[in-house]
Design a protein around this motif. Structure first.
Motif, PDB file in Angstrom:
ATOM      1  N   ARG A 167       0.880  -1.188   0.091  1.00  0.00           N
ATOM      2  CA  ARG A 167       0.137  -0.070   0.048  1.00  0.00           C
ATOM      3  C   ARG A 167       0.809   1.195  -0.060  1.00  0.00           C
ATOM      4  NH1 ARG A 167      -4.265  -0.674   4.482  1.00  0.00           N
ATOM      5  NH2 ARG A 167      -2.599   0.375   5.450  1.00  0.00           N
ATOM      6  N   GLN A 168       1.860   1.175   0.775  1.00  0.00           N
ATOM      7  CA  GLN A 168       2.987   2.212   0.816  1.00  0.00           C
ATOM      8  C   GLN A 168       3.412   2.883  -0.646  1.00  0.00           C
ATOM      9  OE1 GLN A 168       3.157   4.466   3.330  1.00  0.00           O
ATOM     10  NE2 GLN A 168       2.035   3.419   4.538  1.00  0.00           N
ATOM     11  N   GLU A 169       3.741   1.482  -1.083  1.00  0.00           N
ATOM     12  CA  GLU A 169       4.276   1.845  -2.622  1.00  0.00           C
ATOM     13  C   GLU A 169       3.042   2.577  -3.486  1.00  0.00           C
ATOM     14  OE1 GLU A 169       6.798   1.896  -5.348  1.00  0.00           O
ATOM     15  OE2 GLU A 169       7.476   0.984  -3.265  1.00  0.00           O
ATOM     16  N   VAL A 170       1.817   1.917  -3.422  1.00  0.00           N
ATOM     17  CA  VAL A 170       0.928   2.566  -4.230  1.00  0.00           C
ATOM     18  C   VAL A 170       0.810   4.432  -3.618  1.00  0.00           C
ATOM     19  CG1 VAL A 170      -1.596   3.006  -4.471  1.00  0.00           C
ATOM     20  CG2 VAL A 170      -0.619   0.638  -4.329  1.00  0.00           C
ATOM     21  N   TYR A 171       0.951   4.558  -2.352  1.00  0.00           N
ATOM     22  CA  TYR A 171       0.859   6.003  -1.893  1.00  0.00           C
ATOM     23  C   TYR A 171       2.090   6.656  -2.866  1.00  0.00           C
ATOM     24  CZ  TYR A 171      -2.621   4.134   1.417  1.00  0.00           C
ATOM     25  OH  TYR A 171      -3.516   3.513   1.893  1.00  0.00           O
ATOM     26  N   ARG A 172       3.135   5.876  -2.615  1.00  0.00           N
ATOM     27  CA  ARG A 172       4.445   6.774  -3.176  1.00  0.00           C
ATOM     28  C   ARG A 172       4.230   7.227  -4.484  1.00  0.00           C
ATOM     29  NH1 ARG A 172       7.971   4.359   0.376  1.00  0.00           N
ATOM     30  NH2 ARG A 172       7.784   2.397  -0.580  1.00  0.00           N
ATOM     31  N   GLU A 173       3.517   6.125  -5.473  1.00  0.00           N
ATOM     32  CA  GLU A 173       3.166   6.613  -6.698  1.00  0.00           C
ATOM     33  C   GLU A 173       2.191   7.671  -6.959  1.00  0.00           C
ATOM     34  OE1 GLU A 173       4.164   5.281  -9.456  1.00  0.00           O
ATOM     35  OE2 GLU A 173       5.871   4.411  -8.353  1.00  0.00           O
ATOM     36  N   LEU A 174       1.355   7.902  -6.119  1.00  0.00           N
ATOM     37  CA  LEU A 174       0.177   8.614  -6.008  1.00  0.00           C
ATOM     38  C   LEU A 174       1.035  10.279  -5.659  1.00  0.00           C
ATOM     39  CD1 LEU A 174      -2.829   7.731  -3.591  1.00  0.00           C
ATOM     40  CD2 LEU A 174      -2.879   8.428  -5.937  1.00  0.00           C
ATOM     41  N   ARG A 175       2.394  10.269  -5.015  1.00  0.00           N
ATOM     42  CA  ARG A 175       2.842  11.481  -4.936  1.00  0.00           C
ATOM     43  C   ARG A 175       2.560  12.249  -6.095  1.00  0.00           C
ATOM     44  NH1 ARG A 175       7.934  10.006  -1.504  1.00  0.00           N
ATOM     45  NH2 ARG A 175       8.294   9.546  -3.773  1.00  0.00           N
TER      46      ARG A 175
END
Ligand code: PEP
Ligand code: MG
Length: 756
Positions: free
Chosen positions: A427-435
């Motif tokens: 999920r953190q990976e997904v959030y990083r992408e969202l940045r």
């Protein structure tokens, strides 16, 4: 040397030789019990070891039926042996069979023995087994014999602890020492960490157990004790502000213990029985711990922890060691286990190796917890007994969501948690992408997602979380983690560092918000209050202590030279307070310009909306300031009359209830009406469902903990704002079917696959 001590001394000498001989563990045990029996002129000597399934198994015997070894067993609490293990106290009986707890084990053939002496095998206060001697005659064992058997038991405890006996356990069974245990306490910071125990104050392993010369050892003990006493006196005399209050009480308790005759006498006795001074400290401490474990009085338990600390200090003195350099040999997945810890000590550990923090004490507001939260480390607290159960290197899980820890977890539990951690990482990976994506709703409305901060350790998160700026910088945290008032230069430096790290992104500094639950131990002016939350705190306090406010404002003005300064005032109750603060600010600006200081390019003054009185003068408020920030934690507390720190009430009232949402809507509307920017910086902003509600009510800027930005942004980018506005038009004043607003909002999100 007293005569009676020669027996135990000879025995310990024998044990030392046996420990050094290259023997198989079973043979070593057999020879140990034989030697104890002969030394104590007993017909029987038996060792029972506590297994993880709470069964005491006969591991070795001299005198009882040898075929019963590894077969005879008693449950914890059953029979004399079980009673000793459960109570951690010796039993000395001249007629054992008359004792109500006596249980007859036919396989052992012990019915012919009358007298019985059993002592617990203890380590760090934990029972690992029971050591017994028996005689046919009805003899009463002397006190020095009890002491001698206890000393021998300590040596056996070391054998068990070093894993020597593990090879003797049958497949599928485990020794109690390695038993998995879980503790339930409180969650101080969310997140899950898997890793290995690092004891913050590593238990000193005493390897040198047997002394060569008792008198010499007693002398060593005396020297160490007197330098320990001196160092305590020294600390007490320094009258350092850091040692006032609670610190002082602890030190006073140390001084009392260090001079306790009973303690010193027990230490000397253990030495005269053949132990080294260090081993004597460990033995006496372990006995005492075992006895105290059964006490429920929290005051006495607290004193026990103090005593533990003192014993540790004495061990360090004896072994000539300074504080350990733990950071040097840290595993890469360290979970720090401590009784309590100072904030600065946590900062000594490298962040990249820390997976969690476990505290026996502490509160959500303790400094170390504030710092751990800023560092994004899962923290579980109030884990009573964790330190004595944990060994360095043990596998451990910290579940900061539930406030539990699992020590030496079973493989299936570990696997389940590992999956949880992997899931979070994905999920953190997904959030990083969202940045990289713009911070807009699905229908293109921009919402600024800012982060809350308060310490220098927070700053790297600004880029990592992809925050649009710092919406709330809690300046009091610098004051809270210090032991004296931070000097003007230190304040200025922190503010400058923050602005530099922000690289032009907006930063809103809040003037110090102390009082209430945020206490500064060194603040002499603090008063005892019946209702601190309603008391002398925040802007109320700083207006009464203008020196404090002036120093801070000057530091802020200097640090923001050539940049914009956004400043806000906490806990404003009436508009006059804003005017008063503005006067102080203006005076500082005049002062600095007179001395040709580089001033901020612009200065924006805002107020926090936390006290309901402001709700009834919203338009006046909006005109009196450049911006408003809703402190929803305090506002909710005062609107609902519910103490924000009271766990009993924590889930009773809903922050998403219609009346509170209507309050928030009025604030957002007043901001639009008066063209005054409004943001919200309480916990409410950090939960996707409540952030969604805020945006629907009209908020276009919210500030939250850095870890929340990812989940909130994931919600934001999927949110059709027009539909949400229509939803509120229909439901805010008259919720559909009288349902709770939270349920309606959840359904709104579920119907549209908005991730919450
Ligand atoms: C609040 O009250 O919502 C707030 C942000 O301030 P604090 O939590 O620091 O009291
Ligand atoms: Mg507040």
């Amino acid at each position: 040397m007293r005569d009676q001590a020669s027996g135990p001394r000879v025995l310990l000498k024998r044990l030392r030789e046996l420990m050094q001989e290259p023997l198989e563990p079973q043979e070593r045990l057999d020879r140990i019990v034989r030697d104890i029996a002969s030394n104590m002129v007993a017909e029987v000597c038996s060792l029972y070891v506590l297994r993880a399934d709470s069964v005491l198994e006969l591991y070795a015997t001299e005198g009882l039926n040898p075929n019963a070894v590894h077969l005879a067993q008693l449950r914890l609490g059953q029979g004399l042996v079980g009673t000793i293990a459960a109570s951690a106290r010796p039993l000395n009986l001249s007629n054992a069979q008359e004792h109500p707890a006596f249980a007859y084990l036919p396989e052992t053939g012990e019915e012919i023995y009358n007298s019985f002496l059993g002592v617990p095998v203890l380590r760090a206060g934990r029972t690992l087994g029971v050591l017994v001697v028996q005689n046919k005659t009805m003899r009463h064992y002397r006190d020095d014999e009890v002491e001698a058997l206890e000393t021998t038991a300590m040596v056996i405890a070391e054998m068990i602890a070093t894993g020597d006996l593990a090879r003797l356990t049958r497949p599928g069974l485990e020794l109690d020492l390695r038993r998995p245990v879980s503790f339930t306490g409180l969650s101080f910071n969310e997140g899950v960490g898997l890793g290995h125990v690092v004891l913050h104050e590593p238990r000193i392993v005493v390897t040198n157990l047997f002394n060569e010369d008792s008198e010499e050892e007693v002398r060593r003990l005396e020297i160490s004790l007197s330098s320990l006493r001196l160092s305590i006196d020294d600390m007490l005399e320094r009258r350092d502000v850091a040692f006032e209050g609670e610190h002082r009480q602890v030190l006073e308790a140390y001084r009392m213990f260090a001079n306790d005759r009973g303690w010193v006498r027990r230490l000397e006795e253990a030495i005269r029985n053949g132990l080294t001074a260090e081993a004597a400290v460990e033995k006496v401490q372990s006995d005492m711990r075992a006895r105290m474990l059964h006490m429920t009085d929290p005051y006495l338990r607290e004193r026990m922890s103090d005593f533990d600390d003192l014993a540790n200090r004495l061990l360090r003195q004896l072994m000539g060691r300074g504080p350990e350099d733990v950071a040097a040999s840290l595993p890469k997945d360290a979970i720090i286990v401590a009784r309590s810890m100072g904030a600065a000590e946590l900062l000594d550990y490298p962040r990249d190796k820390m997976r969690g923090l476990v505290l026996e004490d502490g509160a959500a507001t303790s400094h170390v917890v504030i710092v751990a939260r800023a560092m994004g480390i899962p923290v579980a607290g109030q884990m009573k007994g964790a330190v004595s159960m944990a060994e360095n290197g043990d596998a451990i899980i910290v579940d900061g969501e539930e406030g539990v820890i699992h020590l030496r977890p079973q493989p299936d539990l570990e696997a389940a948690y590992a999956e949880k951690v992997r899931f979070r990482a994905r999920r953190q990976e997904v959030y990083r992408e969202l940045r990289k994506k713009p911070s807009t709703t699905r229908d293109g409305v921009q919402v600024d997602l800012l982060m809350n901060a308060g310490l220098a350790v927070d700053l790297p998160q600004l880029a990592e979380a992809g925050a649009a700026g710092i919406g709330l910088f809690r300046t009091e945290l610098q004051f809270m983690v210090a032991s004296t008032f931070p000097r003007a230069e230190a304040q200025e430096k922190l503010y400058r560092d923050v602005l530099e790290a922000a690289r032009g992104k907006p930063v809103t500094f809040r003037t110090i918000d102390i009082g209430g639950d945020k206490v500064l131990p060194y603040f002499k002016g603090a008063i005892q209050e019946e209702n601190p939350a309603l008391g002398w705190r925040a802007i109320r306090l700083t207006l009464d202590r203008p020196g404090l406010l002036r120093t801070q404002i000057r530091a802020l003005l200097k640090a923001s030279g050539g940049r914009e300064l956004k400043l806000m005032l906490p806990m404003v109750t009436e508009l006059g307070e804003i005017a008063q603060a503005r006067e102080i600010i203006d005076r500082e600006v005049r002062h600095l310009s007179r001395f040709a200081h580089h001033l901020p390019t612009s200065l924006k003054l805002g107020a926090m909306l936390e006290v309901p009185s402001l709700l009834f003068q919203l338009d006046e408020l909006m005109k009196a300031v450049d911006f408003v920030s809703v402190g929803s934690n305090d506002l909710f507390q005062f609107v609902m009359a519910v103490d924000r720190g009271n766990t009993q009430l924590a889930n009773r009232f809903d922050t998403l209830s219609a009346p509170f949402l209507r309050v928030l809507k009025q604030i957002a509307d007043a901001g639009v009406r008066n063209h005054t920017p409004v943001t919200l910086c309480g916990e409410l902003a950090g939960k996707p469902i409540s952030a969604m509600a805020l945006i629907g009510l009209g908020f276009r800027s919210i500030s939250m903990s850095p870890a929340s930005i990812g989940p909130v942004k994931a919600m934001l980018t999927e949110l059709p704002l027009d539909e949400l506005k229509a939803f509120f038009d229909d439901n805010l004043m008259a919720p559909a079917q009288g349902l709770p607003m939270r349920a309606l909002l959840q359904a709104f999100a579920d119907d549209r696959s908005i991730p919450l």
